[in-house]
Design a protein around this motif. Structure first.
Motif, mmCIF file in Angstrom:
data_model
loop_
_atom_site.group_PDB
_atom_site.id
_atom_site.type_symbol
_atom_site.label_atom_id
_atom_site.label_comp_id
_atom_site.label_asym_id
_atom_site.label_seq_id
_atom_site.Cartn_x
_atom_site.Cartn_y
_atom_site.Cartn_z
ATOM 1 N N ALA A 1 12.220 16.683 3.827
ATOM 2 C CA ALA A 1 11.935 17.491 5.266
ATOM 3 C C ALA A 1 10.539 18.316 5.604
ATOM 4 N N LYS A 2 9.775 18.876 4.506
ATOM 5 C CA LYS A 2 8.193 19.418 4.701
ATOM 6 C C LYS A 2 7.517 18.620 4.656
ATOM 7 N N LEU A 3 7.683 17.414 3.721
ATOM 8 C CA LEU A 3 7.102 16.421 3.647
ATOM 9 C C LEU A 3 6.380 15.884 5.006
ATOM 10 N N LEU A 4 7.837 16.052 5.693
ATOM 11 C CA LEU A 4 7.780 15.079 7.395
ATOM 12 C C LEU A 4 6.857 16.046 8.151
ATOM 13 N N ASN A 5 6.433 17.729 7.639
ATOM 14 C CA ASN A 5 6.418 18.348 9.120
ATOM 15 C C ASN A 5 5.496 18.766 8.659
ATOM 16 N N GLN A 6 4.291 17.981 7.859
ATOM 17 C CA GLN A 6 3.112 18.120 7.282
ATOM 18 C C GLN A 6 2.149 17.610 8.252
ATOM 19 N N PRO A 7 0.942 17.980 8.900
ATOM 20 C CA PRO A 7 0.156 17.537 10.170
ATOM 21 C C PRO A 7 -0.303 17.118 9.966
ATOM 22 N N ILE A 8 -0.038 15.726 10.947
ATOM 23 C CA ILE A 8 -0.287 14.013 10.672
ATOM 24 C C ILE A 8 -2.572 14.388 10.638
ATOM 25 N N THR B 1 15.496 -4.243 -3.759
ATOM 26 C CA THR B 1 15.015 -2.995 -3.870
ATOM 27 C C THR B 1 13.349 -3.167 -4.423
ATOM 28 N N SER B 2 12.758 -4.594 -4.072
ATOM 29 C CA SER B 2 11.358 -4.116 -4.317
ATOM 30 C C SER B 2 10.245 -3.608 -3.298
ATOM 31 N N ILE B 3 11.365 -3.299 -2.076
ATOM 32 C CA ILE B 3 10.614 -2.248 -1.089
ATOM 33 C C ILE B 3 11.521 -1.183 -1.419
ATOM 34 N N THR B 4 10.714 -0.438 -1.851
ATOM 35 C CA THR B 4 11.226 1.216 -2.934
ATOM 36 C C THR B 4 10.726 2.577 -1.196
ATOM 37 N N PRO B 5 11.448 3.153 -1.887
ATOM 38 C CA PRO B 5 11.195 4.769 -1.378
ATOM 39 C C PRO B 5 10.453 5.149 -0.668
ATOM 40 N N SER B 6 9.612 5.047 -1.658
ATOM 41 C CA SER B 6 8.244 5.314 -1.223
ATOM 42 C C SER B 6 7.800 4.737 -0.081
ATOM 43 N N LEU B 7 7.737 3.448 -0.135
ATOM 44 C CA LEU B 7 7.296 2.649 0.918
ATOM 45 C C LEU B 7 7.590 3.344 2.202
ATOM 46 N N LEU B 8 9.115 2.555 2.096
ATOM 47 C CA LEU B 8 9.820 3.368 3.357
ATOM 48 C C LEU B 8 9.124 4.665 3.793
ATOM 49 N N THR B 9 9.504 5.905 2.742
ATOM 50 C CA THR B 9 8.953 7.208 3.256
ATOM 51 C C THR B 9 7.646 6.881 3.643
ATOM 52 N N THR B 10 6.258 5.952 3.880
ATOM 53 C CA THR B 10 5.097 5.850 3.527
ATOM 54 C C THR B 10 5.205 4.902 5.338
ATOM 55 N N ILE B 11 5.884 4.556 5.366
ATOM 56 C CA ILE B 11 6.163 3.918 6.480
ATOM 57 C C ILE B 11 6.233 4.853 8.388
#
Length: 1136
Positions: free
Chosen positions: A240-247, A276-286
């Motif tokens: 949640a904190k990550l998604l709250n960072q300013p853009i 699984t090659s579509i990783t959680p970190s890729l999803l979070t980045t998108i």
């Protein structure tokens, strides 16, 4: 092989230089607006001839490196494209190596200075080479792309190459062999993990780099969201904190690279499987990038500085959000989710709903609507797409997760829906609610046990939805928006306002189905309020010199009245739409609610007719008069919707105390009769007529005929001196009166139906309606003057439209009703037959007469009896000579073709009739088809008449199989094997040949219809197994179907053609594999014997449908590919 002899270098450069100058001036001339089309064609021919020369590419390579003229560069690249895609096989390997090394060098040297469309085309040409040669002859093709991406200077170029590779190699458009297509996909799948890792790295590093340097913004009103409704979803506070960072604020170059990377991802996701090659970190980045679309601060910063450069930047930033949502939607649209990916999906939903919460958050500075208005329209569209995919594809999967709060999600969707800034956006959201309501309804039907629990969970949300949708259709709450809707222009048979109302009422109806009592108690009070206003108008009606006037004149009062009347009209439609939820099993349970509604409706319709609000003078006639007429018409239509309820009410009470029922029906008729007049506006008149028809047809009370109001209508319609109603109304009223006399009364035994009296009354009704028509018979033979002819045509049109409708409306009723109907009509039918020859050259009259006869054949052929039916058919067969058919089809345009089509439709009814009665007509029907109609239309490209003719031929075969194949059950039992006795073989063969010919024509609808007919004959009558078909036609048909696939002329029907080919081949697989396939391959031109052997070997001898059709499609694909390769070889090439 011929090769261009290289000239001494300086000479060659001179000739290249001269060619370049010539080409530049040709191109400039071609695109100059003074150049004539003739000259353009000459230049085009010249350029095409140049491109066909072997070695032209060398010139083009020089042109590309030496010119700044865009047209010349584009032309040169087209030459390369043609060479690679159509002629590559014939290019010497030395030349190929040179091209493979020169073009990438050219791209590297000039990619920064080339116009973007030239650069992209050059990338595509290089990828085309990869598609042919990687990895065998162009082993570093893909590694080069990866290196470009990894080197900061060329990252953008590498990403463009990567996206082009994904587009061109994963689903290749040009022809490649199936084996090569499969190889390419496998090669690409091997690279997916590396590529996704690279793209993740690029996006993450840009985000991190700019996040660090972003100045800390002032505490925004959106901070502190982590403790909010949906933060529980994100399980870990860190997420949640990550998604709250300013853009972060990106520079133009970074912005560009991110948009290219996201475009690549969106295309990759369209074809790679979820894994699984579509990783959680890729999803979070998108998801980080998806925030660019929903952060209004981003836009503000751009506009603060005021320069246009900055506002462009703002649009770009919004675009990153749109691209990120495209990636998410590509993943969402996949229905097949492997187990290990489900957790990722849940995480995706959580993150998207975090965004949804952000978008719909209210604070002091912003209402939700103003926030949505600030966002990019495309972003809102993508977001709505996401929500639709979530509800339609994944809701059933996700709902079972205890940690997913569906009710809270619905609350957010509710906010999102009702704050949409555009009508289209609102419609799209209503569609999502419709999907959700459908999901809920089917879930409840499949799990009746815990129906209550499910409903309780969603009850509040549904009631809220219903109330808000109802508010949205009312001017009282939503005037500004509703006034914007167009109610004039028709689009798909409805105006924008009608579509808005209809879609809203569908949602209301679906909620009613789930929560009937809630829905009713929400809707009825609102209807009551508006009814009070309407019923109270009586006190403002004053008598003036010219009639009645509505004494409401203040502008504000008129405006309020206008809104109230518009709302009443909409609410009446809503009440009508809900009628179906009061009948059937729930009739008794919901009886009181329904009775309340019907009583109100009857009262309102009578009130409108009595004080004649439709004729009243008002202060704003252009607005209030249409409003008053519309309310009156809608109240009649709403009452009509309750006809089935009235019928059920009648059957429940007719024995004990029918007073209440009788009073409702009689009052309704009092409301209807004053409106049946040519002086009443058509909208209102037709609503009254439709209600009368429903009472006569659906409710059918025994006392209808004795009500004075109904007798009044009888007298009016049969009185020749009264002015005739408009056509539509006349037809409806006559249908109602005819049905009152013809339809059996419900709830009464046959002995109490009073058929004798009703029969006499019906005869006199029809006699009055056809008086003028029957008089035409005496002078039909005489030549008529033009004026007279027009009058005659009007009589024919008016009478036949009424009679045809009467017959059509009782065609499905009891024998007794049809008998009486035919007795009354008999004379008119004979008159029609006598008149027919006199009007054979007036195709508009013939068209109406044949429509009438077609309806008679469909509804009353038994009552007409055999001798008279024979007489009719014989008359038609005599009239439609070859000349007459040719005149109708070839010279009289669409009306003439319609006449012939109706004639063929009549014959379709005749040949379907079971029993022996009409069998004697078969030979003449077949000869009419094959010797007279077919030769006229066979060669015409127009589809007119063909569909009807082939349907008739299909019916001839389907319903008269024994006419061709006599094998009896007994004979087959005695011999142990069915020896077919074939009769009328020549006619059967001719019909089959006509079907075969139709597959060679471009009309795709006819092709589909006729393929379906053959398949049906095979399913029902084993057509393909019959000896005559098997031995003389089977493989001709298979051959035609395969050729059609090879020519790609009917690509939409690939699947159907594949299945039909299998059904035909499966009759004789041995013959197919041992004789047909080798012969088919031997007869194929454009391929050599070695290629034919490969094609034959690749067609495995499978006998199951999926494998067989796959083999067929492989054969067709590879045959096309080999032809393409062979065409590309230079002339005179010797192949070993």
């Amino acid at each position: 092989m011929i090769n261009l002899v290289r000239c001494p270098s300086e000479e060659h450069t001179a000739s290249e230089e001269a060619s370049l100058r010539a080409l530049e001036s040709l191109m400039t001339e071609f695109f100059h607006n003074c150049t004539t089309n003739e000259r353009k064609r000459e230049i085009e021919e010249l350029l095409n001839n140049f491109a066909q020369q072997i070695g032209a590419w060398r010139f083009c390579l020089y042109f590309l490196s030496s010119t700044r003229n865009d047209y010349v560069m584009m032309y040169s690249l087209t030459v390369f494209e043609n060479l690679i895609n159509k002629m590559w096989l014939g290019v010497p390997s030395q030349d190929k190596m040179e091209i493979r090394s020169c073009l990438p060098k050219l791209l590297l040297a000039h990619h920064k200075t080339l116009p973007y469309f030239i650069r992209n085309k050059l990338c595509k040409v290089i990828v085309d080479i990869g598609r042919q040669d990687w990895p065998m002859f162009y082993h570093d093709f893909f590694t080069n792309i990866l290196q470009l991406i990894q080197s900061p200077v060329t990252t953008p170029l590498g990403l463009i190459m990567l996206k082009t590779t994904s587009e061109e190699l994963a689903c290749p458009r040009e022809d490649l062999s199936v084996a090569r297509k499969e190889e390419l996909r496998k090669l690409l799948l091997d690279q997916v993990q590396t590529v996704l890792g690279l793209l993740t790295g690029i996006l993450e590093s840009i985000w991190d780099k700019h996040s660090v340097t972003a100045a800390t913004p002032p505490p925004s009103p959106t901070s502190g969201e982590s403790g909010d409704l949906l933060s529980s979803l994100l399980q870990s506070p860190s997420a949640a904190k990550l998604l709250n960072q300013p853009i972060p604020i990106l520079d133009t170059e970074s912005e560009y690279i991110c948009s290219l990377a996201l475009e690549c991802l969106a295309h990759l996701f369209s074809w790679i499987p979820l894994s699984t090659s579509i990783t959680p970190s890729l999803l979070t980045t998108i998801f980080h990038f998806a925030r660019f679309g929903c952060d209004t601060r981003v836009r503000k910063m751009c506009s603060v500085n005021g320069s246009s450069q900055n506002s462009v930047l703002g649009q770009e930033r919004g675009r990153l959000g749109v691209l990120a949502m495209s990636c998410i939607n590509e993943l969402m649209s996949k229905n097949c989710v492997p187990m290990e990916f489900e957790e990722y999906l849940l995480r995706m939903f959580q993150q998207t709903f975090y965004l949804l919460q952000k978008i719909t958050k209210e604070n002091n500075a912003h209402t939700v609507k103003s926030r949505l208005e600030e966002l990019d329209e495309s972003y809102i569209e993508k977001f709505t797409d996401f929500l639709r995919l979530f509800v339609s594809v994944h809701l059933r999967r996700i709902e079972s997760y205890s940690q997913f709060p569906v009710v809270e999600f619905l609350a957010l969707l509710f906010k999102y829906t009702f704050h949409q800034p555009t009508h289209e956006g609102y419609f799209s959201c209503l569609d999502i609610w419709t999907l959700f309501l459908d999901y809920l309804t089917s879930k409840i039907k499949s799990r009746l046990a815990d129906k209550e629990a499910v409903l309780n969970r969603y009850e509040d949300a549904l009631v809220l939805l219903l109330t808000e949708v109802l508010n949205r259709i009312q001017f009282r709450y939503n005037q500004a928006q509703l006034e914007e809707l167009d109610d004039e222009t028709l689009d798909d048979d409805q105006t924008e306002w009608q579509r808005y109302l209809r879609q809203s009422l569908e949602v209301v109806a679906k909620v009613m189905e789930l929560l009937p009592t809630h829905a009713f108690s929400t809707l009825f009070p609102v209807l009551q309020d508006n009814l009070e206003v309407y019923l109270g108008l009586q006190q403002f009606v004053v008598t003036s010199g010219t009639g009645h006037r509505l004494n409401i004149t203040a502008e504000n009062d008129c405006r309020r009245l206008h809104c109230s009347l518009r709302d009443l009209s909409s609410l009446l439609q809503a009440v009508g739409r809900l009628a179906e939820y009061f009948i059937g099993d729930v009739f008794a349970a919901r009886f009181n609610d329904a009775l309340t509604v019907v009583e109100r409706l009857v009262k309102v319709t009578l009130y409108g007719s009595q004080i004649k609000l439709y004729n009243i003078e008002t202060a704003v006639p252009s607005v209030l008069k249409p409003d008053l007429i519309d309310v009156h018409a809608q109240s009649l239509a709403a009452l009509q919707a309750y006809a089935h309820w009235l019928a059920q009410f009648y059957s429940e009470v007719h024995r004990q105390n029918p007073e209440q029922f009788i009073s409702l029906v009689s009052t309704a008729l009092e409301a209807i009769t004053p409106l049946i007049s040519s002086k009443v506006q058509e909208k209102l008149l037709l609503s009254a007529c439709h209600l009368l028809v429903s009472l006569a047809t659906t409710v059918r009370p025994v006392f209808l005929i004795s009500i004075p109001a109904v007798q009044k209508v009888f007298n009016r319609i049969t009185d020749t001196s009264a002015q005739r109603l408009p056509d539509k109304a006349q037809v409806l009223v006559c249908r109602a009166l005819s049905n009152v006399l013809l339809l059996p009364w419900p709830n009464l035994p046959e002995s109490e139906q009073q058929w004798a009296v009703r029969s006499t009354n019906h005869a006199s009704l029809i006699s009055a309606l056809t008086r003028e028509y029957r008089q035409l018979k005496s002078n039909a033979i005489l030549p008529q003057r033009k004026v007279q002819l027009e009058d005659t045509k009007v009589i024919i049109h008016q009478t036949l439209s009424v009679l045809e409708d009467i017959v059509e409306s009782i065609s499905g009723e009891s024998t007794k009703s049809r008998q009486i109907c035919y007795q009354s009509l008999q004379e008119s039918v004979q008159v029609s037959l006598a008149l027919f020859p006199a009007f054979i050259h007036q195709s508009d009259v013939t068209d109406e007469m044949l429509s009438f006869f077609l309806t008679l054949f469909q509804g009353l052929r038994v009552q007409m009896g055999v001798p008279f039916t024979e007489q009719i058919i014989q008359t038609f067969l005599n009239m439609f000579t070859r000349e007459q058919l040719a005149e109708s089809i070839l010279h009289e345009g669409s009306t003439g073709c319609r006449v012939v089509e109706k004639f063929l439709k009549i014959l379709q009814v005749v040949v379907q009739e079971p029993g022996q009665v009409f069998k004697p007509f078969l030979p003449s029907v077949i000869s009419l088809c094959m010797e007279q109609v077919y030769p006229i239309i066979a060669e015409r490209s127009s589809p007119d008449v063909k569909a009807e003719l082939f349907e008739l031929l299909f019916r001839v075969l389907h319903h008269n199989w024994r006419y061709f194949f006599k094998s009896s059950v007994l004979a087959s039992v005695q011999r142990g094997v069915a020896e077919e006795q074939m009769e009328n073989e020549a006619q059967f063969s001719a019909i089959m040949q006509a079907f075969g010919q139709s597959f060679l024509q471009p009309d795709i609808h006819l092709f589909k219809q006729n393929l379906f007919y053959l398949e049906t004959l095979n399913t029902k009558q084993k057509l393909y197994h019959k000896k005559i078909f098997r031995t003389t036609m089977l493989f001709q048909f298979v051959n035609v179907l395969l050729q059609v696939l090879v020519h790609k002329s009917h690509d939409l029907l690939q699947e159907e053609i594949g299945i039909a080919t299998y059904n035909m081949a499966s009759v004789d697989f041995d013959g197919f594999y041992s004789a047909f396939l080798p012969e088919f391959l031997a007869s194929c031109d454009g391929v050599d014997s070695n290629q034919k052997n490969v094609l034959g070997r690749n067609f495995k001898m499978d006998r199951d449908l999926p494998s067989f059709t796959q083999n067929v499609h492989r054969l067709v694909n590879d045959l096309r590919y080999y032809r393409l390769c062979n065409d590309s070889l230079p002339p005179g090439t010797v192949k070993l």
